[in-house]
Design a protein around this motif. Structure first.
Motif, PDB file in Angstrom:
ATOM      1  N   UNK A 148      13.004  30.398 -58.036  1.00 14.33           N
ATOM      2  CA  UNK A 148      14.435  30.647 -58.172  1.00 14.33           C
ATOM      3  C   UNK A 148      15.050  30.938 -56.803  1.00 14.33           C
ATOM      4  N   UNK A 149      14.345  31.709 -56.005  1.00 19.93           N
ATOM      5  CA  UNK A 149      14.841  32.030 -54.663  1.00 19.93           C
ATOM      6  C   UNK A 149      14.943  30.777 -53.803  1.00 19.93           C
ATOM      7  N   UNK A 150      13.920  29.896 -53.869  1.00 20.77           N
ATOM      8  CA  UNK A 150      13.963  28.676 -53.065  1.00 20.77           C
ATOM      9  C   UNK A 150      15.094  27.756 -53.510  1.00 20.77           C
ATOM     10  N   UNK A 153      20.205  36.617 -50.357  1.00 23.30           N
ATOM     11  CA  UNK A 153      19.240  37.268 -51.245  1.00 23.30           C
ATOM     12  C   UNK A 153      17.983  36.419 -51.395  1.00 23.30           C
ATOM     13  N   UNK A 154      18.169  35.095 -51.473  1.00 20.12           N
ATOM     14  CA  UNK A 154      17.019  34.193 -51.616  1.00 20.12           C
ATOM     15  C   UNK A 154      16.131  34.243 -50.382  1.00 20.12           C
ATOM     16  N   UNK A 155      16.736  34.253 -49.198  1.00 20.39           N
ATOM     17  CA  UNK A 155      15.962  34.307 -47.957  1.00 20.39           C
ATOM     18  C   UNK A 155      15.142  35.586 -47.909  1.00 20.39           C
ATOM     19  N   UNK A 156      15.749  36.703 -48.282  1.00 20.85           N
ATOM     20  CA  UNK A 156      15.019  37.971 -48.288  1.00 20.85           C
ATOM     21  C   UNK A 156      13.866  37.942 -49.288  1.00 20.85           C
ATOM     22  N   UNK A 202      12.042  24.015 -44.882  1.00 20.63           N
ATOM     23  CA  UNK A 202      13.360  24.304 -45.469  1.00 20.63           C
ATOM     24  C   UNK A 202      14.042  25.434 -44.707  1.00 20.63           C
ATOM     25  N   UNK A 203      13.283  26.481 -44.424  1.00 24.93           N
ATOM     26  CA  UNK A 203      13.853  27.608 -43.680  1.00 24.93           C
ATOM     27  C   UNK A 203      14.181  27.218 -42.250  1.00 24.93           C
ATOM     28  N   UNK A 219      13.655  36.465 -39.601  1.00 22.27           N
ATOM     29  CA  UNK A 219      12.742  37.522 -40.042  1.00 22.27           C
ATOM     30  C   UNK A 219      11.795  37.012 -41.126  1.00 22.27           C
ATOM     31  N   UNK A 220      12.320  36.212 -42.050  1.00 24.51           N
ATOM     32  CA  UNK A 220      11.473  35.658 -43.114  1.00 24.51           C
ATOM     33  C   UNK A 220      10.433  34.707 -42.546  1.00 24.51           C
ATOM     34  N   UNK A 221      10.835  33.859 -41.603  1.00 21.29           N
ATOM     35  CA  UNK A 221       9.882  32.944 -40.964  1.00 21.29           C
ATOM     36  C   UNK A 221       8.786  33.704 -40.231  1.00 21.29           C
TER      37      UNK A 221
END
Length: 524
Positions: free
Chosen positions: A157-159, A172-175, A188-189, A214-216
């Motif tokens: 769902x986040x992706x 919110x999805x990235x976090x 994608x990121x 930060x997510x990467x």
């Protein structure tokens, strides 16, 4: 074939007329939204309509859709059976709509009763999830009770929300994806951080780009840890294979001093014995196919051991103390054994199937799969090492073997039948090679050239570990396995083997006795 979602046959659920209207319209975007909206209903009627659209069995006249199943026509606006009127047009499905249709049908498998089907559906959607599928994914997540699948659905769902028009949803999805280990999300990121030709960013919101960085960083760290642990596991797995391949040579070459170039073919004989046991069970005991390994293990040991004893009694016994002649003679024997196998089984590789209890694996750290067959071989190799140690150190045969190898003349003087001990020792080493063949048969196909791939590595393990030392063989096998697996991603498979060989040569020049030296060995 329609996807059954568990609704009773008598409960037919009508589809929202607005979705059917958009599905029959001319707006391509609205048609895709309609397909995903119908899929989100997750019932048998939705699956029936989408499968009909996929198979070109939906027809339109005016604003009414007709579904044709064989000789039966259904008016979707009323749900009643009717006849197909004249002048109808088939709904056209272009490539874009067909792709959305395939994804929607895959997404409906998220509601299947079988956990395996649901898990496979999540993995299939991992790279194709779009914001239009969010209603379907959210409904699946709300109804899912399996913790693993529910967690994967939340990441899915986040992706999908990464492509949302709402910046709050994207952020919110990235976090949320900071907790994932899915390497497929990296491109994608990373694409969100790229610049357009006019200098603007693909992701216009700077705060979201900061979250993406930060997510990467978290994802790269998690993937690096997964790769490191994976290399350790596969290094141990390779080490266990090298150990089984070299353990018999550690006895025939390490203890007896025989340069046996046919050792690889003894591995091959063990592998083909396993294949023979599989055929035996397939023809006579098909209901017990998973048990063929229980027969293959002792059979491979005794068949390879018998071949080894035959070679020792007929050829090798006359060549003790003549290493060059032994090398040339056993090399010739290896060619004869390979040709014999080609004549009996053919030149093509044969397949040895894993028993069901060795198929599959354990998934750890999100994406690392530890296969059951490799785990079993690791424990099997340690059991074989333990058995060999007990034989050599706790049995009368082991006492005679050590006596004959350390001081042959003295052993003769006290009544040890050294000729018989030579025969049994060579047979033991050959039998252990057969056990190595059993393990190799569980990792890949079996062919006449199987042993050629391991003979050089086996000698490297024995020489590096110290001639005649089981502990040295154990350490060298697992050490070479780990070094090889950590070097392969950097230097490549071929260059890694070259570097390892050079390292061993340099080490042996500095320490000719290897990692562990054998004390008190007789040269007579």
């Amino acid at each position: 074939m329609l996807l059954s979602l568990g609704l009773s046959c008598g409960a037919q659920v009508m589809i929202d007329p607005h979705l059917l209207h958009d599905l029959a319209g001319d707006d391509p975007d609205a048609r895709i939204v309609a397909v995903n909206g119908i899929a989100a209903l997750a019932n048998d009627e939705a699956a029936r309509v989408l499968n009909a659209l996929k198979d070109d069995n939906l027809y339109l006249k005016g604003e009414t859709l007709y579904l044709v199943e064989g000789e039966v026509t259904t008016d979707l606006s009323t749900g009643k059976t009717t006849s197909l009127p004249d002048g109808v047009d088939a709904l056209v499905v272009n490539n874009r709509l067909r792709g959305a249709l395939e994804s929607a049908l895959s997404g409906m498998k998220l509601f299947a009763a079988d956990r395996t089907i649901r898990l496979a559906a999540v993995h299939d959607l991992a790279q194709t999830a779009t914001p239009e599928q969010l209603p379907l994914l959210e409904r699946a997540g709300a109804s899912e009770n399996d913790p693993e699948i529910k967690g994967l659905l939340q990441q899915l769902i986040a992706s999908a929300n990464l492509h949302s028009a709402d910046p709050v949803a994207r952020k919110s999805a990235v976090r949320r994806l900071a907790e994932t280990s899915n390497a497929n999300l990296k491109p994608v990121l990373e694409a969100m951080l790229k610049q357009n030709p006019d200098g603007s960013y693909v992701e216009p919101d700077e705060s979201i780009r900061i979250e993406v960085v930060a997510t990467l960083h978290a994802l790269n760290g998690r993937l690096a840890r997964t790769e490191f642990i994976g290399n350790i596991f596969y290094g141990i797995s390779l080490g266990s294979v090298l150990l089984l391949a070299a353990l018999g040579l550690a006895i025939t070459f390490g203890l007896m001093g025989i340069i046996n170039m046919a050792h690889g073919e003894l591995l091959m004989i063990g592998a083909y014995t396993t294949y023979g046991c599989q055929l035996l069970f397939k023809h006579f005991f098909p209901q017990a196919m998973d048990g063929y390994l229980l027969l293959a293990i002792p059979a491979a040991f005794f068949v390879s051991g018998f071949v080894g004893i035959l070679l020792e009694r007929t050829v090798i016994r006359w060549l003790y103390g003549r290493p060059l002649e032994t090398l040339l003679c056993t090399w010739g024997i290896s060619l004869m054994l390979m040709q014999t196998v080609r004549s009996l089984f053919g030149a093509q590789n044969v397949e040895v199937a894993n028993p069901s209890w060795m198929s599959g694996g354990i998934t750890v750290l999100g994406s690392l799969v530890l296969s059951y067959n490799r785990i079993a071989i690791i424990f099997f190799s340690l059991l074989v090492v333990g058995a060999v140690w007990l034989i050599l150190n706790k049995t009368r045969l082991g006492l005679f073997v050590r006596a004959a190898m350390q001081n042959r003349r003295m052993a003769d003087c006290v009544g040890v039948a050294t000729g018989k001990i030579d025969m049994l020792t060579f047979g033991l080493g050959s039998g252990i090679a057969g056990l190595g063949g059993v393990a190799l048969s569980q990792l890949g196909n079996v062919g006449p050239d199987l042993g050629q791939s391991y003979i050089v590595d086996s000698f490297m393990v024995v020489v590096l570990g110290g001639v005649g030392q089981l502990a040295g063989t154990l350490v060298a096998a697992f050490g070479l396995g780990e070094i090889n697996k950590f070097m392969e991603p950097v230097a490549g498979a071929v260059m890694a083997k070259i570097v390892i060989l050079v390292m061993i040569i340099i080490f042996i020049q500095r320490r000719p006795q290897g990692l562990f030296a054998l004390k008190g060995r007789s040269v007579d």
